[in-house]
Design a protein around this motif. Structure first.
Motif, mmCIF file in Angstrom:
data_model
loop_
_atom_site.group_PDB
_atom_site.id
_atom_site.type_symbol
_atom_site.label_atom_id
_atom_site.label_comp_id
_atom_site.label_asym_id
_atom_site.label_seq_id
_atom_site.Cartn_x
_atom_site.Cartn_y
_atom_site.Cartn_z
ATOM 1 N N ARG A 39 10.062 5.041 -14.383
ATOM 2 C CA ARG A 39 9.830 6.354 -15.612
ATOM 3 C C ARG A 39 8.918 7.341 -14.626
ATOM 4 O O ARG A 39 7.768 6.937 -14.286
ATOM 5 N N ASP A 40 9.338 8.608 -15.002
ATOM 6 C CA ASP A 40 8.479 9.706 -14.199
ATOM 7 C C ASP A 40 7.512 9.886 -15.457
ATOM 8 O O ASP A 40 7.643 10.032 -16.560
ATOM 9 N N PRO A 41 6.093 9.563 -14.928
ATOM 10 C CA PRO A 41 4.988 9.776 -15.853
ATOM 11 C C PRO A 41 4.799 11.187 -16.346
ATOM 12 O O PRO A 41 4.350 11.208 -17.678
ATOM 13 N N GLU A 42 5.177 11.996 -15.751
ATOM 14 C CA GLU A 42 5.209 13.452 -16.490
ATOM 15 C C GLU A 42 6.069 13.980 -17.407
ATOM 16 O O GLU A 42 6.133 14.360 -18.468
ATOM 17 N N SER A 43 7.709 13.612 -16.994
ATOM 18 C CA SER A 43 8.597 13.738 -17.776
ATOM 19 C C SER A 43 9.073 12.608 -18.701
ATOM 20 O O SER A 43 9.841 12.996 -19.855
ATOM 21 N N GLY A 44 8.649 11.446 -18.453
ATOM 22 C CA GLY A 44 9.012 10.347 -19.328
ATOM 23 C C GLY A 44 10.567 10.123 -19.133
ATOM 24 O O GLY A 44 11.037 9.160 -19.753
ATOM 25 N N VAL A 45 11.361 10.543 -18.209
ATOM 26 C CA VAL A 45 12.578 10.270 -17.819
ATOM 27 C C VAL A 45 12.629 9.184 -16.875
ATOM 28 O O VAL A 45 11.927 9.023 -15.804
ATOM 29 N N ASP A 46 13.554 8.112 -17.085
ATOM 30 C CA ASP A 46 13.926 6.964 -16.075
ATOM 31 C C ASP A 46 14.630 7.721 -14.856
ATOM 32 O O ASP A 46 15.626 8.284 -15.184
#
Length: 138
Positions: A39-46
């Motif tokens: 999970r990208d910590p900035e965007s929250g996208v997997d």
């Protein structure tokens, strides 16, 4: 091209044709396999996590000019299918589902960064290149 005749075997003709096919592979690509998700910590996208499978010369073409349209879950999607050719030797590990990343395309810089998913295997007795059926990843 080598003509098959007296003193020329199918194997030697195939090897000569492979050299010719590889001379047309002026682009470069990397083939990767998804091994997990993070999970990208900035965007929250997997985002998929990839492992390297192969990299080297390739040739891509899209003989099926028109994309095919599909209606999936009340959503209209288009898919574009093509073929990525890679050398026979050294590419045995490429599998259905792997992703091809175009890294160099001297005659079409717009293809650099394109991602193509391998849709099936390629087998042939006297193959001059491994011609992988692919679909554009969008």
């Amino acid at each position: 091209m080598v003509a098959v005749g007296v003193g020329v075997s199918a194997d030697s003709a195939t090897l000569a044709a492979r050299a010719l096919a590889e001379s047309l592979m002026e682009s470069a690509c990397e083939v990767k396999r998804a091994v997990g998700v993070t999970r990208d910590p900035e965007s929250g996208v997997d985002e998929p996590v990839y492992s390297d499978v192969w990299s080297g010369p390739c040739r891509f073409r899209f003989p099926f000019v028109r994309p095919s349209d599909q209606d999936v879950a009340a959503q209209s999607l288009s898919t574009q299918r093509g073929i990525v050719s890679v050398p026979i030797v050294g590419t045995e590990a490429i599998r259905t589902g792997d992703v091809v990343f175009i890294t160099v395309s001297p005659l079409d810089a717009g293809m650099v960064g394109a991602q193509l998913r391998v849709k099936g295997p390629f087998f042939e007795t006297h193959a001059t290149a491994r011609r992988l059926p692919v679909e554009v990843v969008s």
